[in-house]
Write an enzyme that holds these catalytic residues in place. Sequence first.
Site, short mmCIF file in Angstrom:
data_model
loop_
_atom_site.label_atom_id
_atom_site.label_comp_id
_atom_site.label_asym_id
_atom_site.label_seq_id
_atom_site.Cartn_x
_atom_site.Cartn_y
_atom_site.Cartn_z
N VAL A 58 -18.36 -6.32 -31.02
CA VAL A 58 -18.04 -5.21 -31.92
C VAL A 58 -18.48 -3.89 -31.30
O VAL A 58 -17.78 -2.88 -31.40
CB VAL A 58 -18.67 -5.44 -33.32
CG1 VAL A 58 -18.56 -4.20 -34.18
CG2 VAL A 58 -17.99 -6.62 -34.00
N ALA A 61 -15.87 -3.01 -28.84
CA ALA A 61 -14.65 -2.57 -29.52
C ALA A 61 -14.80 -1.15 -30.07
O ALA A 61 -13.91 -0.31 -29.90
CB ALA A 61 -14.29 -3.54 -30.65
N GLU A 62 -15.91 -0.88 -30.74
CA GLU A 62 -16.10 0.46 -31.30
C GLU A 62 -16.24 1.50 -30.20
O GLU A 62 -15.73 2.61 -30.32
CB GLU A 62 -17.30 0.52 -32.24
CG GLU A 62 -17.41 1.90 -32.88
CD GLU A 62 -18.12 1.92 -34.21
OE1 GLU A 62 -18.23 3.02 -34.76
OE2 GLU A 62 -18.55 0.85 -34.70
N SER A 63 -16.88 1.14 -29.11
CA SER A 63 -17.03 2.07 -28.00
C SER A 63 -15.68 2.46 -27.41
O SER A 63 -15.39 3.65 -27.22
CB SER A 63 -17.91 1.46 -26.90
OG SER A 63 -19.21 1.21 -27.38
N SER A 66 -13.48 4.39 -30.14
CA SER A 66 -13.95 5.76 -30.37
C SER A 66 -13.66 6.65 -29.18
O SER A 66 -13.22 7.79 -29.33
CB SER A 66 -15.45 5.76 -30.68
OG SER A 66 -15.69 5.13 -31.91
#
Length: 140
Positions: A58, A61-63, A66
Amino acid sequence: MFDKEAVIKLCNDLSKNTLMTTLEIEYIDAGEDFLTAKMPVNPRVHQPMGLLHGGASVALAESVGSAASIMFVNPEKQEVRGIEISANHLRSKREGTVYATARIIHKGRSLHLWEIRIVDEEDRLISLCKLTNMVLPRKS
């Protein structure tokens, strides 16, 4: 005109001394509607059973999602904040490398919706994630 090398360099430069450095996330490819990063799978990102930790997936994925939103904003005037992420972990991984590619689903003025596919070296799907980013005016 899209400058792939400049985008990759900017994302890697912004990641210095952050969680992305700790997890050894490196941005490696970009296009007009996608961004790809890789992360090694080793004990640093394992859960107690010796498998890739879902939280590390996660974070990857968020890195990447974003960072991908940065391609669509003016970083001098706008900031990006992740406001929701969901993940389905479909396959385990003990070692090697995973690759996360964020592709834009919706690009609005104030919200970006991304699909992030995390795959292994053989392009097998490890996790499928969805990230919503809010675009905000940069505070002085």
